[in-house]
Scaffold this motif. Structure first.
Motif, PDB file in Angstrom:
ATOM      1  N   ILE A  36       0.601  -1.153   0.257  1.00 14.88           N
ATOM      2  CA  ILE A  36      -0.001  -0.069  -0.009  1.00 14.88           C
ATOM      3  C   ILE A  36       0.824   1.195   0.107  1.00 14.88           C
ATOM      4  CG2 ILE A  36      -1.736   1.301   1.510  1.00 14.88           C
ATOM      5  CD1 ILE A  36      -2.807  -0.997  -0.140  1.00 14.88           C
ATOM      6  N   ALA A  37       1.940   1.442   0.845  1.00 15.60           N
ATOM      7  CA  ALA A  37       2.875   2.394   0.784  1.00 15.60           C
ATOM      8  C   ALA A  37       3.222   3.017  -0.658  1.00 15.60           C
ATOM      9  CB  ALA A  37       3.870   2.265   1.812  1.00 15.60           C
ATOM     10  N   PRO A  38       4.057   1.853  -1.211  1.00 17.56           N
ATOM     11  CA  PRO A  38       4.617   2.454  -2.399  1.00 17.56           C
ATOM     12  C   PRO A  38       3.588   2.885  -3.559  1.00 17.56           C
ATOM     13  CG  PRO A  38       4.952   0.034  -2.258  1.00 17.56           C
ATOM     14  CD  PRO A  38       4.390   0.795  -0.898  1.00 17.56           C
ATOM     15  N   LEU A  39       2.362   2.087  -3.581  1.00 18.63           N
ATOM     16  CA  LEU A  39       1.064   2.525  -4.311  1.00 18.63           C
ATOM     17  C   LEU A  39       0.671   3.724  -4.040  1.00 18.63           C
ATOM     18  CD1 LEU A  39      -0.974   1.419  -6.451  1.00 18.63           C
ATOM     19  CD2 LEU A  39      -2.360   0.679  -4.645  1.00 18.63           C
ATOM     20  N   ILE A  40       0.630   4.258  -2.733  1.00 18.68           N
ATOM     21  CA  ILE A  40       0.012   5.698  -2.631  1.00 18.68           C
ATOM     22  C   ILE A  40       1.004   6.789  -2.925  1.00 18.68           C
ATOM     23  CG2 ILE A  40      -0.499   7.153  -0.541  1.00 18.68           C
ATOM     24  CD1 ILE A  40      -1.573   5.141   0.863  1.00 18.68           C
ATOM     25  N   ILE A  41       2.432   6.446  -2.992  1.00 19.11           N
ATOM     26  CA  ILE A  41       3.368   7.461  -3.188  1.00 19.11           C
ATOM     27  C   ILE A  41       3.442   7.494  -4.820  1.00 19.11           C
ATOM     28  CG2 ILE A  41       6.106   7.336  -3.620  1.00 19.11           C
ATOM     29  CD1 ILE A  41       5.052   7.969  -0.549  1.00 19.11           C
ATOM     30  N   VAL A  42       3.315   6.322  -5.469  1.00 23.49           N
ATOM     31  CA  VAL A  42       3.348   6.333  -7.095  1.00 23.49           C
ATOM     32  C   VAL A  42       1.937   7.392  -7.453  1.00 23.49           C
ATOM     33  CG1 VAL A  42       2.639   5.211  -9.243  1.00 23.49           C
ATOM     34  CG2 VAL A  42       4.363   4.361  -7.469  1.00 23.49           C
ATOM     35  N   ILE A  43       0.935   7.113  -6.615  1.00 24.06           N
ATOM     36  CA  ILE A  43      -0.595   7.639  -7.144  1.00 24.06           C
ATOM     37  C   ILE A  43      -0.077   9.361  -6.636  1.00 24.06           C
ATOM     38  CG2 ILE A  43      -2.798   8.055  -6.564  1.00 24.06           C
ATOM     39  CD1 ILE A  43      -2.986   4.920  -6.251  1.00 24.06           C
ATOM     40  N   PHE A  44       0.128   9.795  -5.727  1.00 21.66           N
ATOM     41  CA  PHE A  44       0.398  10.962  -5.215  1.00 21.66           C
ATOM     42  C   PHE A  44       1.567  11.796  -5.494  1.00 21.66           C
ATOM     43  CE2 PHE A  44      -2.982   9.237  -2.695  1.00 21.66           C
ATOM     44  CZ  PHE A  44      -3.961  10.233  -2.669  1.00 21.66           C
ATOM     45  N   PHE A  45       2.605  11.292  -5.669  1.00 23.79           N
ATOM     46  CA  PHE A  45       3.802  11.889  -5.979  1.00 23.79           C
ATOM     47  C   PHE A  45       4.211  11.853  -7.462  1.00 23.79           C
ATOM     48  CE2 PHE A  45       4.069  11.659  -1.602  1.00 23.79           C
ATOM     49  CZ  PHE A  45       4.659  12.709  -1.201  1.00 23.79           C
ATOM     50  N   TYR A  46       3.860  10.881  -8.111  1.00 20.88           N
ATOM     51  CA  TYR A  46       4.254  10.437  -9.544  1.00 20.88           C
ATOM     52  C   TYR A  46       2.984  10.347 -10.374  1.00 20.88           C
ATOM     53  CZ  TYR A  46       8.822   9.706  -7.416  1.00 20.88           C
ATOM     54  OH  TYR A  46      10.006   9.987  -6.668  1.00 20.88           O
ATOM     55  N   PRO A  47       2.120  11.089 -10.701  1.00 25.19           N
ATOM     56  CA  PRO A  47       0.877  10.891 -11.394  1.00 25.19           C
ATOM     57  C   PRO A  47       1.144  10.465 -12.670  1.00 25.19           C
ATOM     58  CG  PRO A  47       1.350  13.385 -10.969  1.00 25.19           C
ATOM     59  CD  PRO A  47       2.301  12.748  -9.958  1.00 25.19           C
ATOM     60  N   ASN A  48       2.250  10.748 -13.358  1.00 27.40           N
ATOM     61  CA  ASN A  48       2.535  10.290 -14.831  1.00 27.40           C
ATOM     62  C   ASN A  48       2.427   8.800 -14.736  1.00 27.40           C
ATOM     63  OD1 ASN A  48       2.333  12.865 -15.535  1.00 27.40           O
ATOM     64  ND2 ASN A  48       4.710  13.255 -15.152  1.00 27.40           N
ATOM     65  N   PHE A  49       2.599   8.369 -13.640  1.00 27.75           N
ATOM     66  CA  PHE A  49       2.783   6.699 -13.738  1.00 27.75           C
ATOM     67  C   PHE A  49       1.375   6.095 -13.309  1.00 27.75           C
ATOM     68  CE2 PHE A  49       7.376   7.630 -13.133  1.00 27.75           C
ATOM     69  CZ  PHE A  49       7.958   6.597 -14.058  1.00 27.75           C
ATOM     70  N   SER A  50       1.091   4.950 -13.963  1.00 24.69           N
ATOM     71  CA  SER A  50      -0.145   4.236 -13.441  1.00 24.69           C
ATOM     72  C   SER A  50       0.171   3.464 -12.151  1.00 24.69           C
ATOM     73  CB  SER A  50      -0.525   3.545 -14.667  1.00 24.69           C
ATOM     74  OG  SER A  50      -1.676   2.518 -14.238  1.00 24.69           O
ATOM     75  N   GLY A  51      -0.723   3.281 -11.416  1.00 28.14           N
ATOM     76  CA  GLY A  51      -0.716   2.471 -10.242  1.00 28.14           C
ATOM     77  C   GLY A  51      -0.398   0.917 -10.707  1.00 28.14           C
ATOM     78  N   GLU A  52      -0.474   0.589 -12.222  1.00 25.57           N
ATOM     79  CA  GLU A  52       0.004  -0.830 -12.531  1.00 25.57           C
ATOM     80  C   GLU A  52       1.348  -0.988 -12.400  1.00 25.57           C
ATOM     81  OE1 GLU A  52      -1.524  -1.077 -16.251  1.00 25.57           O
ATOM     82  OE2 GLU A  52      -3.745  -1.074 -15.861  1.00 25.57           O
ATOM     83  N   ILE A  53       1.972   0.011 -12.266  1.00 22.73           N
ATOM     84  CA  ILE A  53       3.609  -0.175 -12.288  1.00 22.73           C
ATOM     85  C   ILE A  53       3.982  -1.088 -11.093  1.00 22.73           C
ATOM     86  CG2 ILE A  53       4.098   2.134 -11.066  1.00 22.73           C
ATOM     87  CD1 ILE A  53       6.438   1.179 -13.779  1.00 22.73           C
TER      88      ILE A  53
END
Length: 425
Positions: A25-42
């Motif tokens: 969950i922690a890395p998923l939230i970081i990707v969603i909020f800090f790196y919006p250009n990336f999809s959570g699928e990464i």
């Protein structure tokens, strides 16, 4: 971002979620909020990539082999073999326990399997010979940690997964020296303890008894010879060695010793499957977590904040030891190795540290932390196996922690202890 990552993990842990949930969950939230250009699928892609390595096949196979032997009589045959030659010495039963843990660790690669297989029979023998229960349990859980050092080691396999281009075979060889050093320290302490406490001497075994236990132990002692000999003679790879160990364990326990029936194998396999599932979920989550911290250049920030501009090899190893030791006091070693290795590995390589030596330092700290309060995993394993309270289990551990810290200093100062095998290759 680092603070956010840690805060999310701490909050989830405080709410009682198992470690695998914060890891994902922690890395998923970081990707969603800090790196919006990336999809959570990464994150999903990284998790799948984390468990796609061929070397990971060895983990369930070594666990399965350990479960088969723990269910059968392999551990008892090893105990009888070691005891026949050592038990009459001052501190003989304690030294026998340390030696048996070392031997079983060279077969199973699992600290928790060693606690179960060796701890149950040897605790009773030590109590009967005059040892306090706290002393017996402390020796068992700390000597069992040698299984993370003596090949085959699941911890080393996980490190090889997290560290690029590191040979599992070399790690296995490098662990022999530190593992034997731990046994030597524990044996010496056991001798001194027994002399101070005036522990009674056990009866010396006759040569007829010794020959009998030698015959019974010949096949179990073949495990390390097959694994190490097979790998370094080029007959099979470390992963293939894990498969061979399962086959060998089945032949011994089902066909030769007849301690396990064919109908019992699915039950043993189910136990292995449950442990393997937990391990692989942790590995998958650890890969996602590692990708986030690497992408965010957290290793560079750690290097600048903790180690300064140009740290020496000794400084790096000391910092690495402290971080991994403290981490494994609170979290499962597999998780700590997966999270922290990508942070410190590039820093260590830049400082000129041999990656094999680094792997031994990391694995050793994982072993040390596994039996160290407050949350060393082997403490809770022993508490469940022996039906003892947490305080009863940890009461006798301080002398062993001190010894292991001293050994850690020796490993940092003298890399030859780990890399001795290179003088023979």
């Amino acid at each position: 971002m680092v603070a956010t990552l840690l805060t999310i993990m701490i909050i989830l842990l405080l709410f009682g979620f198992p470690m695998m949930i914060p890891l994902i969950i922690a890395p998923l939230i970081i990707v969603i909020f800090f790196y919006p250009n990336f999809s959570g699928e990464i994150i999903i892609q990284q998790m799948v990539q984390g468990i796609s390595s061929y070397v990971l096949l060895a983990v369930p196979l070594f666990i399965f082999a350990a479960d088969i032997m723990a269910t059968g009589k392999t551990s008892n045959r090893l105990l009888d073999f070691v005891g026949a030659f050592i038990r009459h010495l001052r501190g003989g039963y304690a030294i026998t326990t340390a030696a048996a843990c070392t031997l079983f660790g060279a077969i199973s690669g699992s600290t928790q399997a060693t606690v179960v297989a060796i701890g149950r029979p040897m605790r009773q023998r030590m109590l009967a010979s005059g040892y306090k229960d706290s002393s017996a349990i402390a020796l068992i859980i700390n000597a069992s940690d040698v299984a993370l050092l003596i090949p085959p080691s699941i911890g080393m396999i996980i490190y090889a997964l997290a560290a690029p281009q590191v040979s599992v075979g070399e790690l296995f060889l490098a662990g022999i020296g530190p593992g034997l050093l731990v046994f030597f320290f524990f044996a010496l302490y056991s001798y001194i303890y027994a002399k101070i406490k005036n522990i009674p001497l056990a009866e010396k075994a006759s040569w007829s008894e010794r020959w009998g236990v030698i015959k019974k132990a010949i096949f179990p002692l073949g495990f390390p010879l097959i694994i190490i000999g097979g790998i370094y003679s080029g007959i099979f790879s470390p992963t293939e060695a894990a498969g061979v160990s399962v086959l060998y364990a089945l032949i011994l326990e089902v066909l030769i010793f007849r301690t396990i029936k064919v109908a019992d194998i699915p039950k043993v396999a189910l136990s292995t499957g449950l442990v393997t599932a937990a391990v692989f979920i942790l590995v998958a989550g650890g890969q996602a977590f590692s990708w986030v911290i690497s992408f965010a250049r957290i290793p560079n920030m750690v290097a600048e904040a903790v180690m300064g501009g140009d740290p020496t090899a000794i400084q790096v190893l000391i910092i690495v030891s402290i971080f991994f030791f403290i981490g494994c006091m609170f979290v499962d070693p597999i998780v700590v190795i997966l999270i922290l290795t990508p942070i410190f590995y590039p820093i260590a390589i830049q400082a000129g540290i041999d990656p094999i030596h680094l792997g031994i330092i990391i694995t050793f700290q994982a072993a040390l932390g596994s039996a160290t309060p407050p949350f060393g995993v082997d403490i809770f394993t022993a508490s469940a196996v022996f039906n003892k309270s947490y305080l009863d289990v940890i009461r006798g551990t301080p002398p062993y922690i001190i010894m292991l810290v001293c050994i850690s200093v020796l490993l940092i100062m003298f890399e030859e202890i780990s890399l001795f095998y290179r003088y023979f290759l």
